[in-house]
Write a protein that holds these residues in place. Structure first.
Motif, PDB file in Angstrom:
ATOM      1  N   GLN A 114       0.827  -1.206   0.000  1.00 23.31           N
ATOM      2  CA  GLN A 114       0.000   0.000   0.000  1.00 23.31           C
ATOM      3  C   GLN A 114       0.863   1.257   0.000  1.00 23.31           C
ATOM      4  O   GLN A 114       0.544   2.238  -0.697  1.00 23.31           O
ATOM      5  CB  GLN A 114      -0.936  -0.006   1.215  1.00 23.31           C
ATOM      6  N   ARG A 115       1.951   1.253   0.754  1.00 25.34           N
ATOM      7  CA  ARG A 115       2.842   2.413   0.779  1.00 25.34           C
ATOM      8  C   ARG A 115       3.470   2.657  -0.593  1.00 25.34           C
ATOM      9  O   ARG A 115       3.585   3.810  -1.037  1.00 25.34           O
ATOM     10  CB  ARG A 115       3.930   2.219   1.842  1.00 25.34           C
ATOM     11  N   VAL A 116       3.871   1.585  -1.262  1.00 22.88           N
ATOM     12  CA  VAL A 116       4.442   1.729  -2.599  1.00 22.88           C
ATOM     13  C   VAL A 116       3.397   2.302  -3.561  1.00 22.88           C
ATOM     14  O   VAL A 116       3.686   3.181  -4.372  1.00 22.88           O
ATOM     15  CB  VAL A 116       4.965   0.372  -3.117  1.00 22.88           C
ATOM     16  N   MET A 117       2.167   1.809  -3.458  1.00 26.13           N
ATOM     17  CA  MET A 117       1.097   2.318  -4.313  1.00 26.13           C
ATOM     18  C   MET A 117       0.839   3.801  -4.063  1.00 26.13           C
ATOM     19  O   MET A 117       0.725   4.600  -5.008  1.00 26.13           O
ATOM     20  CB  MET A 117      -0.182   1.524  -4.070  1.00 26.13           C
ATOM     21  N   ASP A 118       0.745   4.183  -2.790  1.00 28.56           N
ATOM     22  CA  ASP A 118       0.479   5.580  -2.451  1.00 28.56           C
ATOM     23  C   ASP A 118       1.596   6.489  -2.955  1.00 28.56           C
ATOM     24  O   ASP A 118       1.342   7.580  -3.496  1.00 28.56           O
ATOM     25  CB  ASP A 118       0.314   5.736  -0.942  1.00 28.56           C
ATOM     26  N   SER A 123       3.671  10.381  -6.973  1.00 26.06           N
ATOM     27  CA  SER A 123       4.696  10.730  -7.958  1.00 26.06           C
ATOM     28  C   SER A 123       4.077  10.996  -9.327  1.00 26.06           C
ATOM     29  O   SER A 123       4.478  11.929 -10.035  1.00 26.06           O
ATOM     30  CB  SER A 123       5.736   9.606  -8.065  1.00 26.06           C
ATOM     31  N   ILE A 124       3.095  10.186  -9.715  1.00 25.92           N
ATOM     32  CA  ILE A 124       2.411  10.409 -10.991  1.00 25.92           C
ATOM     33  C   ILE A 124       1.727  11.767 -10.994  1.00 25.92           C
ATOM     34  O   ILE A 124       1.808  12.533 -11.968  1.00 25.92           O
ATOM     35  CB  ILE A 124       1.390   9.287 -11.257  1.00 25.92           C
ATOM     36  N   SER A 125       1.051  12.092  -9.901  1.00 22.18           N
ATOM     37  CA  SER A 125       0.372  13.383  -9.805  1.00 22.18           C
ATOM     38  C   SER A 125       1.362  14.534  -9.892  1.00 22.18           C
ATOM     39  O   SER A 125       1.115  15.542 -10.569  1.00 22.18           O
ATOM     40  CB  SER A 125      -0.417  13.453  -8.489  1.00 22.18           C
ATOM     41  N   ARG A 126       2.510  14.380  -9.224  1.00 22.73           N
ATOM     42  CA  ARG A 126       3.534  15.438  -9.254  1.00 22.73           C
ATOM     43  C   ARG A 126       4.094  15.626 -10.664  1.00 22.73           C
ATOM     44  O   ARG A 126       4.245  16.762 -11.137  1.00 22.73           O
ATOM     45  CB  ARG A 126       4.662  15.092  -8.282  1.00 22.73           C
ATOM     46  N   LEU A 127       4.379  14.535 -11.350  1.00 13.77           N
ATOM     47  CA  LEU A 127       4.927  14.627 -12.702  1.00 13.77           C
ATOM     48  C   LEU A 127       3.919  15.243 -13.671  1.00 13.77           C
ATOM     49  O   LEU A 127       4.294  16.037 -14.548  1.00 13.77           O
ATOM     50  CB  LEU A 127       5.340  13.236 -13.184  1.00 13.77           C
ATOM     51  N   ASN A 197       6.709  11.397 -19.577  1.00  8.87           N
ATOM     52  CA  ASN A 197       5.800  10.265 -19.807  1.00  8.87           C
ATOM     53  C   ASN A 197       6.449   8.894 -19.596  1.00  8.87           C
ATOM     54  O   ASN A 197       5.798   7.994 -19.052  1.00  8.87           O
ATOM     55  CB  ASN A 197       5.201  10.348 -21.208  1.00  8.87           C
ATOM     56  N   PRO A 198       7.705   8.687 -20.011  1.00  9.14           N
ATOM     57  CA  PRO A 198       8.312   7.377 -19.746  1.00  9.14           C
ATOM     58  C   PRO A 198       8.367   7.041 -18.254  1.00  9.14           C
ATOM     59  O   PRO A 198       8.111   5.892 -17.862  1.00  9.14           O
ATOM     60  CB  PRO A 198       9.717   7.515 -20.339  1.00  9.14           C
ATOM     61  N   LYS A 199       8.672   8.043 -17.419  1.00 10.12           N
ATOM     62  CA  LYS A 199       8.708   7.807 -15.977  1.00 10.12           C
ATOM     63  C   LYS A 199       7.313   7.523 -15.447  1.00 10.12           C
ATOM     64  O   LYS A 199       7.121   6.640 -14.575  1.00 10.12           O
ATOM     65  CB  LYS A 199       9.293   9.037 -15.267  1.00 10.12           C
ATOM     66  N   ILE A 200       6.320   8.222 -15.976  1.00  7.69           N
ATOM     67  CA  ILE A 200       4.939   7.982 -15.554  1.00  7.69           C
ATOM     68  C   ILE A 200       4.507   6.566 -15.915  1.00  7.69           C
ATOM     69  O   ILE A 200       3.855   5.876 -15.125  1.00  7.69           O
ATOM     70  CB  ILE A 200       4.003   9.032 -16.193  1.00  7.69           C
ATOM     71  N   GLU A 201       4.876   6.114 -17.110  1.00  3.94           N
ATOM     72  CA  GLU A 201       4.530   4.754 -17.522  1.00  3.94           C
ATOM     73  C   GLU A 201       5.203   3.722 -16.631  1.00  3.94           C
ATOM     74  O   GLU A 201       4.611   2.674 -16.307  1.00  3.94           O
ATOM     75  CB  GLU A 201       4.936   4.543 -18.983  1.00  3.94           C
ATOM     76  N   GLU A 202       6.439   3.987 -16.219  1.00  2.00           N
ATOM     77  CA  GLU A 202       7.131   3.078 -15.300  1.00  2.00           C
ATOM     78  C   GLU A 202       6.380   2.966 -13.980  1.00  2.00           C
ATOM     79  O   GLU A 202       6.261   1.882 -13.396  1.00  2.00           O
ATOM     80  CB  GLU A 202       8.552   3.572 -15.050  1.00  2.00           C
ATOM     81  N   LEU A 203       5.861   4.099 -13.511  1.00  2.00           N
ATOM     82  CA  LEU A 203       5.118   4.091 -12.251  1.00  2.00           C
ATOM     83  C   LEU A 203       3.804   3.324 -12.389  1.00  2.00           C
ATOM     84  O   LEU A 203       3.403   2.594 -11.476  1.00  2.00           O
ATOM     85  CB  LEU A 203       4.852   5.531 -11.794  1.00  2.00           C
ATOM     86  N   TYR A 204       3.136   3.479 -13.521  1.00  2.00           N
ATOM     87  CA  TYR A 204       1.909   2.698 -13.750  1.00  2.00           C
ATOM     88  C   TYR A 204       2.216   1.199 -13.789  1.00  2.00           C
ATOM     89  O   TYR A 204       1.446   0.380 -13.268  1.00  2.00           O
ATOM     90  CB  TYR A 204       1.240   3.128 -15.056  1.00  2.00           C
TER      91      TYR A 204
END
Length: 221
Positions: A114-118, A123-127, A197-204
């Motif tokens: 859960q912590r990793v998900m949060d 991070s996605i929101s910040r990017l 976007n590449p970093k965002i995709e990694e987070l997804y």
């Protein structure tokens, strides 16, 4: 047992009151599948059923409105069910409320997931915000400069004598700068998107992996 209308004492198997003649209303001492709720310990809800109860633990998170469905899916994979969703008036954010049975096993592993998900959602929101913030800052700077140039052009044309022609040229430059601020915003946003976007995709992808791990923990328990 007594008659509820006249108070006369009734025989155990009486169907009618001998004194007032009204039918006897029989209330069973046992209720099939009773369901009542009351507050449990530590804010949990006890749902009583027969001789036991179902107790819940609760969670709440606030995310960007665009990420609300992703957050719902994430918490769903952790065994939570959505109980409330409220959008804030400003900031384009959504507050989500969840509950989960306290009998869920593997809570230590689920808490780490859960912590990793949060953190990933944050991070996605910040990017995503950084894309618009950088583009807005550059476009605003150009727009302010263009407005100043346009103001000088208007002064040359309307206030200072003999500078009409220069004022027109300067005014055209200022107008062009104001229009150019829009195109600068779009170009900067596209550039920032391509960079982030590449970093965002990694987070997804990381979130998807964590959801699978959470489901594996629940199935194992």
């Amino acid at each position: 047992m007594y008659c509820k209308y006249c108070g006369n004492r009734l025989e155990g198997d009486a169907a009618f009151c001998e004194k007032c003649g009204r039918p006897v209303e029989i209330t069973s001492a046992f209720v099939t599948n009773p369901t009542n709720t009351e507050d449990g310990p530590e804010g949990g809800e006890r749902v009583w059923s027969g001789g036991g109860y179902q107790s819940y633990e609760y969670a709440r998170t606030t995310v960007s409105r665009d990420l609300s469905q992703v957050a719902i899916d994430c918490y769903g994979s952790l065994g939570y069910e959505l109980t409330g969703q409220q959008e804030t008036a400003v900031g384009k954010q959504t507050t989500l409320s969840f509950r989960r049975s306290r009998k869920v096993r593997g809570k230590a592993q689920l808490a780490k997931i859960q912590r990793v998900m949060d953190d990933s959602l944050a991070s996605i929101s910040r990017l995503e915000n950084e894309k618009g913030r950088t583009a807005t800052m550059r476009a605003s700077m150009l727009g302010i400069l263009a407005a100043l140039v346009l103001g000088v052009g208007m002064c040359c044309s309307m206030v200072w004598d003999g500078l009409m022609a220069i004022g027109v040229v300067v005014g055209i430059v200022g107008i062009a700068g104001c229009v150019g601020a829009y195109f600068l915003y779009r170009k900067t946003y596209a550039t920032e998107s391509a960079h982030r976007n590449p970093k965002i995709e990694e987070l997804y992808d990381l979130i998807a992996t964590q959801c699978e791990e959470a489901q594996a923990v629940l199935r194992a328990s």
